[in-house]
Write a protein that holds these residues in place. Structure first.
Motif, mmCIF file in Angstrom:
data_model
loop_
_atom_site.group_PDB
_atom_site.id
_atom_site.type_symbol
_atom_site.label_atom_id
_atom_site.label_comp_id
_atom_site.label_asym_id
_atom_site.label_seq_id
_atom_site.Cartn_x
_atom_site.Cartn_y
_atom_site.Cartn_z
ATOM 1 N N LYS A 39 81.276 -58.177 63.833
ATOM 2 C CA LYS A 39 80.694 -56.777 63.504
ATOM 3 C C LYS A 39 79.311 -57.232 62.350
ATOM 4 C CE LYS A 39 82.028 -52.678 63.592
ATOM 5 N NZ LYS A 39 82.852 -51.537 63.572
ATOM 6 N N PRO A 40 78.091 -56.369 62.550
ATOM 7 C CA PRO A 40 77.117 -56.662 61.501
ATOM 8 C C PRO A 40 77.612 -55.989 60.207
ATOM 9 C CG PRO A 40 76.285 -54.956 63.314
ATOM 10 C CD PRO A 40 77.803 -55.513 63.710
ATOM 11 N N GLY A 41 77.255 -56.440 59.233
ATOM 12 C CA GLY A 41 77.266 -56.135 57.905
ATOM 13 C C GLY A 41 76.643 -54.506 57.889
ATOM 14 N N ALA A 42 77.089 -53.654 57.002
ATOM 15 C CA ALA A 42 76.459 -52.388 56.956
ATOM 16 C C ALA A 42 74.924 -52.265 56.642
ATOM 17 C CB ALA A 42 77.376 -51.607 55.836
ATOM 18 N N HIS A 43 74.497 -53.528 56.147
ATOM 19 C CA HIS A 43 73.165 -53.415 55.650
ATOM 20 C C HIS A 43 72.064 -53.481 57.005
ATOM 21 C CE1 HIS A 43 74.076 -57.728 56.671
ATOM 22 N NE2 HIS A 43 72.665 -57.711 56.558
ATOM 23 N N LEU A 44 72.620 -53.804 58.006
ATOM 24 C CA LEU A 44 71.867 -53.827 59.302
ATOM 25 C C LEU A 44 71.675 -52.548 60.028
ATOM 26 C CD1 LEU A 44 72.658 -57.173 61.227
ATOM 27 C CD2 LEU A 44 70.671 -56.680 59.703
ATOM 28 N N THR A 45 70.270 -52.050 60.185
ATOM 29 C CA THR A 45 70.174 -50.915 60.752
ATOM 30 C C THR A 45 69.055 -51.094 61.692
ATOM 31 O OG1 THR A 45 68.374 -50.326 59.040
ATOM 32 C CG2 THR A 45 70.523 -49.446 58.772
ATOM 33 N N GLY A 46 68.924 -50.045 62.722
ATOM 34 C CA GLY A 46 67.848 -50.103 63.600
ATOM 35 C C GLY A 46 67.947 -51.165 64.597
ATOM 36 N N LEU A 47 66.475 -51.869 64.627
ATOM 37 C CA LEU A 47 66.067 -52.781 65.535
ATOM 38 C C LEU A 47 66.951 -54.273 65.077
ATOM 39 C CD1 LEU A 47 62.349 -52.525 66.180
ATOM 40 C CD2 LEU A 47 64.485 -51.900 67.779
ATOM 41 N N ASP A 48 67.127 -54.300 63.807
ATOM 42 C CA ASP A 48 67.849 -55.736 63.297
ATOM 43 C C ASP A 48 69.419 -55.639 63.865
ATOM 44 O OD1 ASP A 48 65.815 -56.185 61.522
ATOM 45 O OD2 ASP A 48 66.777 -55.214 59.834
ATOM 46 N N ARG A 49 69.851 -54.450 64.218
ATOM 47 C CA ARG A 49 71.132 -54.336 64.928
ATOM 48 C C ARG A 49 70.998 -54.807 66.221
ATOM 49 N NH1 ARG A 49 75.600 -51.900 61.846
ATOM 50 N NH2 ARG A 49 76.454 -51.608 63.662
ATOM 51 N N VAL A 50 69.994 -54.218 66.961
ATOM 52 C CA VAL A 50 69.591 -54.815 68.253
ATOM 53 C C VAL A 50 69.493 -56.386 68.492
ATOM 54 C CG1 VAL A 50 67.913 -54.774 70.208
ATOM 55 C CG2 VAL A 50 68.554 -52.594 69.070
ATOM 56 N N ASP A 51 68.957 -56.939 67.483
ATOM 57 C CA ASP A 51 68.678 -58.429 67.466
ATOM 58 C C ASP A 51 70.005 -59.047 67.209
ATOM 59 O OD1 ASP A 51 65.807 -58.078 67.963
ATOM 60 O OD2 ASP A 51 65.308 -58.300 65.882
ATOM 61 N N PHE A 52 70.674 -58.359 66.383
ATOM 62 C CA PHE A 52 72.038 -59.043 66.239
ATOM 63 C C PHE A 52 72.992 -59.301 67.327
ATOM 64 C CE2 PHE A 52 76.689 -58.433 65.384
ATOM 65 C CZ PHE A 52 77.158 -59.203 64.033
ATOM 66 N N TRP A 53 73.027 -57.978 68.227
ATOM 67 C CA TRP A 53 73.800 -57.932 69.151
ATOM 68 C C TRP A 53 73.158 -58.923 70.355
ATOM 69 C CZ3 TRP A 53 78.501 -57.379 68.692
ATOM 70 C CH2 TRP A 53 78.986 -56.388 67.765
ATOM 71 N N ALA A 54 71.873 -59.113 70.435
ATOM 72 C CA ALA A 54 71.197 -60.011 71.282
ATOM 73 C C ALA A 54 71.668 -61.607 70.937
ATOM 74 C CB ALA A 54 69.645 -59.889 71.335
ATOM 75 N N GLY A 55 71.514 -61.783 69.773
ATOM 76 C CA GLY A 55 72.127 -63.280 69.564
ATOM 77 C C GLY A 55 73.329 -63.137 69.878
ATOM 78 N N PHE A 56 74.368 -62.151 69.622
ATOM 79 C CA PHE A 56 75.638 -62.348 70.054
ATOM 80 C C PHE A 56 76.075 -63.013 71.518
ATOM 81 C CE2 PHE A 56 79.287 -60.106 71.991
ATOM 82 C CZ PHE A 56 80.438 -60.974 71.309
ATOM 83 N N THR A 57 75.060 -62.475 72.433
ATOM 84 C CA THR A 57 75.058 -62.830 73.781
ATOM 85 C C THR A 57 75.209 -64.352 73.843
ATOM 86 O OG1 THR A 57 72.839 -62.590 74.464
ATOM 87 C CG2 THR A 57 74.254 -60.733 74.555
ATOM 88 N N PHE A 58 74.387 -65.080 73.302
ATOM 89 C CA PHE A 58 74.356 -66.772 73.234
ATOM 90 C C PHE A 58 75.669 -67.250 72.460
ATOM 91 C CE2 PHE A 58 70.033 -65.153 74.105
ATOM 92 C CZ PHE A 58 69.803 -65.954 75.186
ATOM 93 N N PHE A 59 76.249 -66.407 71.692
ATOM 94 C CA PHE A 59 77.289 -67.003 71.094
ATOM 95 C C PHE A 59 78.504 -66.717 72.218
ATOM 96 C CE2 PHE A 59 81.315 -65.977 68.873
ATOM 97 C CZ PHE A 59 81.351 -66.859 67.962
ATOM 98 N N GLU A 60 78.664 -65.686 72.713
ATOM 99 C CA GLU A 60 79.808 -65.332 73.514
ATOM 100 C C GLU A 60 79.614 -65.680 74.868
ATOM 101 O OE1 GLU A 60 81.715 -60.987 75.078
ATOM 102 O OE2 GLU A 60 79.548 -61.347 75.003
ATOM 103 N N MET A 61 78.680 -65.986 75.647
ATOM 104 C CA MET A 61 78.818 -66.144 77.131
ATOM 105 C C MET A 61 78.546 -67.633 77.318
ATOM 106 S SD MET A 61 78.460 -63.357 78.617
ATOM 107 C CE MET A 61 78.073 -63.794 80.219
#
Length: 497
Positions: free
Chosen positions: A75-97
């Motif tokens: 899960k992202p830290g509480a400091h991430l908001t908005g588009l930063d969180r979108v980028d976080f989960w985009a990066g997660f797809t390359f970690f997961e898949m």
């Protein structure tokens, strides 16, 4: 006998150096332990825990996870908001898949192999923590990797045939086009050796040690002077915060000559920064091989999954593996990066900002007793509790944050029991980097298992402590003398942070 009385008695024994006093005052078992501790305890006054700081509740500062649900560490830290969180989960797809063999219908995530250990990052870091439990016998492990390295300073740094890591899998599609065989480098032959012991109060425990060999070697025997170093995938949360600690704060802890006389000598590994071409302080890896998070992540892509990338643009094939080289030319004829720079950056946004779980029940009376014991056993000498991240860290959302990782990121001699006998940069065969302790008490709840130390041998926090030797021998010995109530309190604190 409680910890305070034990420490005071041990110091008195050290002063008098009389076996009769040992026997008559605390009994033979305590006396023998005290003799073993004389060298350390003589110059180690009891450390008093500092006043409790409310910031300990949020070990990652503003990068602590706000609503931790116990299902995953990712899960992202509480400091991430908005588009930063979108980028976080985009990066997660390359970690997961899973990555797939090239050529494939998706060019974004093809390029697997030709030699590799696993299809995805997630298989080594389940739920953002450690790998899957591994079974005894001969097989293809995912979470357990085997690094190769010199067993003495004059040996080759890597095996001339197998390189620096064993890859247990190969791609299949290109094999029919090869004139030379493409073989897995080896399989892992795993067994466990068990040892029984007792605490001073008579409670029993059992330790296990993995006995690891290589089976079905695909390209002949390892070179002389090359040893095996097993590595069980580590936790990945809070990695960006560790990256943000200043070099200055780390170097201030280095104590090669034991100037303070506490018999603990923090030492920083120096490894090559592949971007600058210069040596830098190592922070990542069980022997602190890599100096920054970007290098740690891209090296894992290359060695573990077989993905060439901007920092590591070459396949892991050696000159003695022509089948691997042929397969590489078939699957990647132009020698291009198999993960683009922009996608590396997405993965880095994810890796840098995985939040740290919040602490739990820290102000409970028993937990606070455990906190006192943590300092009295001198655990903080290696597991440095807190830092404030660098104000000049390039990613400013992680700058100037007070954090509580409980690590100095330094190398320490951990004794023969944990030794792998393998050198890695400046680390010798008995030295390991101090791992962060934040979140370790959640592994059982989140993953359904808990495995600690570099090779996953310890099945509980207590077992991990009992394996401590070398510079940590004195603390380990005092831990064994604690009462059951004191041990429970110390473990409760460690599970809470």
């Amino acid at each position: 006998m409680n910890i305070n009385n034990l420490l005071e008695t041990t110091k008195e024994i050290t002063r008098l150096r009389l076996p009769t006093v040992i026997s008559s005052s605390i009994g033979l078992v305590i006396g023998l332990t005290a003799i073993n501790l004389l060298a350390g305890c003589e110059q180690q006054p009891k450390t008093v825990a500092p006043a409790f700081d409310a910031s300990e509740h949020s070990p990652g500062g503003k990068a602590t996870i706000k609503n931790f649900n116990y299902r995953t560490f990712i899960k992202p830290g509480a400091h991430l908001t908005g588009l930063d969180r979108v980028d976080f989960w985009a990066g997660f797809t390359f970690f997961e898949m899973p990555w797939v063999e090239a050529p494939a219908s998706t060019s974004v995530r093809d390029g697997l192999g030709p030699l590799f250990n696993t299809h995805s990052c997630l298989s080594c870091h389940g739920k953002g923590s450690r790998g899957k439990f591994f079974d005894e016998g001969i097989g293809e492990q995912s979470g357990l990797l085997i690094r190769l390295g010199p067993t003495h300073p004059n040996a080759p740094k890597v095996d001339p045939v197998y390189g620096g890591q064993i890859q247990v899998r190969t791609i299949a599609a290109a094999k029919k086009y090869l004139t030379d065989p493409l073989l897995p480098e080896a399989k892992i032959d795993l067994a466990f050796e068990y040892t029984d012991g007792q605490y001073a109060d008579g409670e029993s425990y059992q330790l296990r040690k993995p006995i690891i060999k290589l089976a079905e070697l695909g390209y002949g025997e390892l070179a002389s002077g090359i040893g095996l170093s097993p590595r069980f995938g580590p936790n990945i949360f809070g990695m960006g915060l560790l990256d943000a600690i200043s070099d200055k704060d780390l170097i201030a802890q280095e104590d090669l000559a034991d100037a303070n006389g506490d018999h603990i000598s923090a030492k920083y590994n120096r490894g090559l920064d592949v971007v600058t071409g210069e040596k830098a302080i190592g922070r990542y890896g069980f022997k602190a091989k890599h100096p920054n998070l970007l290098q740690q992540v891209t090296d894992a892509f290359n060695n573990d999954i077989g993905i060439v990338n901007p920092l590591f643009p070459n396949e892991v094939c050696t000159d003695s593996q022509p089948g691997c080289q042929q397969a590489s030319k078939i699957t990647n004829p132009k020698g291009e990066h198999e993960i683009a720079e922009r996608l590396v950056q997405d993965v880095m946004i994810f890796s840098r900002h995985i939040g740290v779980p919040p602490a739990r029940n820290l102000e409970d009376t028993e937990t606070q007793q455990g906190r006192e014991l943590f300092y009295q056993l001198n655990c903080q000498a290696c597991h440095t509790p807190s830092y404030t991240t660098s104000a000049t860290y390039p990613h400013q959302d992680l700058a100037s944050i007070k954090i509580w990782p409980y690590t100095d990121l330094a190398l320490h001699d951990m004794g023969e029991g944990l030794a792998d006998g393998v050198f890695e940069n400046d680390a010798n065969g008995k030295e390991w980097r101090t791992p962060p302790l934040w979140g370790i008490g959640l592994q059982q709840q989140v993953q359904g298992q808990q495995l600690f130390l570099h090779d996953g041998r310890a099945r509980s926090i207590s077992e991990a402590i009992l394996w401590h030797g070398g510079e940590a021998q004195a603390s380990q010995q005092v831990f064994k003398q604690l009462t059951a109530t004191e041990r429970k309190a110390l473990i409760k604190f460690l599970r809470a942070i």
